[in-house]
Design an enzyme around this catalytic site. Structure first.
Site, PDB file in Angstrom:
ATOM      1  N   ARG A  50       0.860  -1.185   0.000  1.00  0.00           N
ATOM      2  CA  ARG A  50       0.000   0.000   0.000  1.00  0.00           C
ATOM      3  C   ARG A  50       0.896   1.235   0.000  1.00  0.00           C
ATOM      4  O   ARG A  50       2.113   1.123   0.145  1.00  0.00           O
ATOM      5  CB  ARG A  50      -1.040  -0.009   1.135  1.00  0.00           C
ATOM      6  CG  ARG A  50      -0.691  -0.703   2.398  1.00  0.00           C
ATOM      7  CD  ARG A  50       0.442  -0.080   3.160  1.00  0.00           C
ATOM      8  NE  ARG A  50       0.229   1.348   3.338  1.00  0.00           N
ATOM      9  CZ  ARG A  50       1.172   2.235   3.515  1.00  0.00           C
ATOM     10  NH1 ARG A  50       2.454   1.867   3.536  1.00  0.00           N
ATOM     11  NH2 ARG A  50       0.917   3.518   3.670  1.00  0.00           N
ATOM     12  N   GLY A  51       0.274   2.426  -0.134  1.00  0.00           N
ATOM     13  CA  GLY A  51       1.056   3.643  -0.322  1.00  0.00           C
ATOM     14  C   GLY A  51       1.166   3.871  -1.822  1.00  0.00           C
ATOM     15  O   GLY A  51       1.595   2.969  -2.555  1.00  0.00           O
ATOM     16  N   ALA A  52       0.783   5.074  -2.269  1.00  0.00           N
ATOM     17  CA  ALA A  52       0.604   5.296  -3.711  1.00  0.00           C
ATOM     18  C   ALA A  52       1.808   4.896  -4.572  1.00  0.00           C
ATOM     19  O   ALA A  52       1.658   4.132  -5.535  1.00  0.00           O
ATOM     20  CB  ALA A  52       0.198   6.750  -3.951  1.00  0.00           C
ATOM     21  N   ARG A  87      -7.062  -0.170  -7.073  1.00  0.00           N
ATOM     22  CA  ARG A  87      -7.469   0.842  -6.086  1.00  0.00           C
ATOM     23  C   ARG A  87      -7.594   2.169  -6.848  1.00  0.00           C
ATOM     24  O   ARG A  87      -6.721   2.504  -7.650  1.00  0.00           O
ATOM     25  CB  ARG A  87      -6.436   0.965  -4.949  1.00  0.00           C
ATOM     26  CG  ARG A  87      -6.384  -0.286  -4.069  1.00  0.00           C
ATOM     27  CD  ARG A  87      -5.525  -0.060  -2.834  1.00  0.00           C
ATOM     28  NE  ARG A  87      -6.182   0.781  -1.853  1.00  0.00           N
ATOM     29  CZ  ARG A  87      -5.553   1.315  -0.803  1.00  0.00           C
ATOM     30  NH1 ARG A  87      -4.251   1.122  -0.631  1.00  0.00           N
ATOM     31  NH2 ARG A  87      -6.213   2.057   0.072  1.00  0.00           N
ATOM     32  N   GLN A 192      -2.042   2.265   9.834  1.00  0.00           N
ATOM     33  CA  GLN A 192      -0.751   2.325   9.134  1.00  0.00           C
ATOM     34  C   GLN A 192       0.284   3.096   9.956  1.00  0.00           C
ATOM     35  O   GLN A 192       1.483   2.838   9.835  1.00  0.00           O
ATOM     36  CB  GLN A 192      -0.912   2.998   7.762  1.00  0.00           C
ATOM     37  CG  GLN A 192      -1.671   2.189   6.736  1.00  0.00           C
ATOM     38  CD  GLN A 192      -3.144   2.515   6.746  1.00  0.00           C
ATOM     39  OE1 GLN A 192      -3.696   2.953   7.756  1.00  0.00           O
ATOM     40  NE2 GLN A 192      -3.811   2.309   5.632  1.00  0.00           N
ATOM     41  N   ASP A 233      -1.905  10.740  -2.186  1.00  0.00           N
ATOM     42  CA  ASP A 233      -2.244   9.685  -3.153  1.00  0.00           C
ATOM     43  C   ASP A 233      -2.514  10.269  -4.528  1.00  0.00           C
ATOM     44  O   ASP A 233      -2.326   9.615  -5.555  1.00  0.00           O
ATOM     45  CB  ASP A 233      -3.442   8.884  -2.641  1.00  0.00           C
ATOM     46  CG  ASP A 233      -3.023   8.069  -1.426  1.00  0.00           C
ATOM     47  OD1 ASP A 233      -3.023   8.632  -0.318  1.00  0.00           O
ATOM     48  OD2 ASP A 233      -2.631   6.903  -1.608  1.00  0.00           O
ATOM     49  N   ASN A 243      -5.335  12.212   0.499  1.00  0.00           N
ATOM     50  CA  ASN A 243      -4.412  11.410   1.319  1.00  0.00           C
ATOM     51  C   ASN A 243      -5.246  10.656   2.361  1.00  0.00           C
ATOM     52  O   ASN A 243      -6.479  10.832   2.430  1.00  0.00           O
ATOM     53  CB  ASN A 243      -3.354  12.309   1.981  1.00  0.00           C
ATOM     54  CG  ASN A 243      -2.228  11.509   2.609  1.00  0.00           C
ATOM     55  OD1 ASN A 243      -1.641  10.641   1.955  1.00  0.00           O
ATOM     56  ND2 ASN A 243      -1.921  11.745   3.869  1.00  0.00           N
TER      57      ASN A 243
HETATM   58  O1  MRU Z   1      -4.538   3.028   2.205  1.00  0.00           O
HETATM   59  P1  MRU Z   1      -3.068   3.259   2.070  1.00  0.00           P
HETATM   60  O2  MRU Z   1      -2.271   2.693   3.203  1.00  0.00           O
HETATM   61  O3  MRU Z   1      -2.537   2.835   0.721  1.00  0.00           O
HETATM   62  O4  MRU Z   1      -2.904   4.847   2.159  1.00  0.00           O
HETATM   63  C1  MRU Z   1      -1.627   5.396   2.017  1.00  0.00           C
HETATM   64  C2  MRU Z   1      -1.589   6.865   2.145  1.00  0.00           C
HETATM   65  O5  MRU Z   1      -2.592   7.539   2.261  1.00  0.00           O
HETATM   66  C3  MRU Z   1      -0.222   7.501   2.032  1.00  0.00           C
HETATM   67  O6  MRU Z   1      -0.125   8.607   2.860  1.00  0.00           O
HETATM   68  C4  MRU Z   1      -0.008   7.947   0.578  1.00  0.00           C
HETATM   69  O7  MRU Z   1      -0.194   6.852  -0.293  1.00  0.00           O
HETATM   70  C5  MRU Z   1       1.320   8.534   0.358  1.00  0.00           C
HETATM   71  S1  MRU Z   1       2.579   7.300   0.494  1.00  0.00           S
HETATM   72  C6  MRU Z   1       4.052   7.908  -0.016  1.00  0.00           C
END
Ligand code: MRU
Length: 341
Positions: A50-52, A87, A192, A233, A243
């Site tokens: 996870r994380g963009a 996603r 997270q 994101d 985000n």
């Molecule tokens: O649902 P997630 O864990 O994928 O959400 C992640 C976030 O919102 C992060 O802050 C975002 O992707 C930036 S990561 C460099």
């Protein structure tokens, strides 16, 4: 200054794609081998990765794995479509998968896998380099000694192909010997912040204090933090950002208390075709994430749940957006365009 580094990574290529299963952290470190695009799509949906930026890189490698399994072009186009939409909120995934698909489409059949893999590796390396550049730009926004920063969710090595976006900035300040402490919001409901950011920071020797999301406003009111740093994101053309849910509330509190609110995102997260935050699709996730902790019920059976994974923060509440190409400050359409891809 010493270059910021990390011992943590979200994904690796070992004759195939392997993902660190983030659902199991911090209790267990287990790497999962991804056998093709369907497994990659599932891993992205279920938050193994996870994380963009990390999602984008994982999607790119997963399509390469699929190209080795079955180089048929219509098949790979279908697989790419499913991966790209696993996603909806983050901009990186569709962009990265699209990039690998172009490499596949322009290669002779026998070379599709190698070209796809080279494209995925290129994205991975570019993101690692972007993280380092953002760390430098971002650290300069927080001068002086004894800098305490607040972050939300995880925008670290677990969320990118390098040292992290927001956590890259934290690592930058730390490498300069100026970080007093990182405050990490736990990020209900998937935690997270608690499970990933606190783990990542602890592992790399970054002093970290975990707090419930609801304690962030009073922490800011106390004057304890020099700034809020977080990832994004998707960055829209007007400088709105999507985000992790809770980001908007942090921005409101930061504005009220005069705390700089800094968004750190590589240009792969920018989407200038999206005019404002209102056009960003916000992923709604399962009620289970809110009403259960493992097998334990946290709420009465059948209660109605609102569980958006992300929220949108308008540019007026953002002090600066940092990308690898520089800093947009103040945040508006013109300054965003200057640091966009
Ligand atoms: O649902 P997630 O864990 O994928 O959400 C992640 C976030 O919102 C992060 O802050 C975002 O992707 C930036 S990561 C460099």
């Amino acid at each position: 200054m010493a270059e910021p580094t990390t011992t943590v990574s979200a994904l690796r290529w070992r004759d195939g794609l392997e993902l660190l299963d983030q659902r199991l952290l911090p209790q267990r470190e287990r790497w999962i081998s991804i056998g093709g695009a369907a497994a990659g799509t599932r891993a992205i949906r279920t938050l193994v990765v996870r994380g963009a930026p990390a999602i984008g890189i994982a999607g790119a490698y997963a399509l390469a794995v699929e190209a080795r399994r079955n180089p048929d072009l219509p098949h790979l186009r279908r697989a790419a479509r499913r991966l790209a939409t696993a996603r909806p909120t983050g901009a990186d995934l569709a962009r990265a998968v699209g990039h690998v698909l172009v490499a596949i489409e322009t290669a002779p059949s026998a070379e599709r896998f190698e070209r796809a893999l080279a494209a995925a590796r290129g994205l991975h390396a570019a993101d690692a380099a972007a993280c380092l550049a953002m760390a430098l730009h971002g650290a300069a926004l927080f001068p002086g000694e004894g800098v305490a920063l607040l972050t939300h969710c995880n925008a670290g090595a677990l969320a990118t192909g390098g040292i992290g976006s927001a956590l890259g900035v934290v690592r930058g300040v730390h490498a300069q010997g100026r970080l007093e402490r990182l405050y990490a919001c736990e990020a209900r409901p998937v935690l997270q912040g608690a499970r990933l950011t606190a783990w990542e920071a602890t592992r790399d020797g970054i002093p970290v204090t975990l707090l419930p999301d609801s304690a962030a406003a009073s922490l800011m009111a106390s004057g304890a933090v020099a700034g809020v740093v977080l990832g994004a994101d998707r960055v829209a053309a007007d400088g709105s950002i999507a985000n992790k849910v809770g980001t908007y509330a942090l921005a409101l509190a930061a504005a009220r208390h005069g705390v700089p609110f800094v968004v750190v995102a590589p240009t792969t997260t920018f989407d200038l075709a999206c005019p404002t935050g209102a056009e960003i699709t916000i992923e709604l996730r399962s009620a289970d994430e809110v009403v259960r902790l493992g097998r334990r019920a946290l709420a009465p059976e059948g209660v109605t749940v609102y569980n958006p994974a992300f929220d949108v923060t308008p540019p007026q509440l953002i002090t600066a957006i940092v990308s690898e190409r520089g800093v947009a400050r103040p945040v508006n359409e013109a300054t965003v365009r200057e640091i966009a891809p």
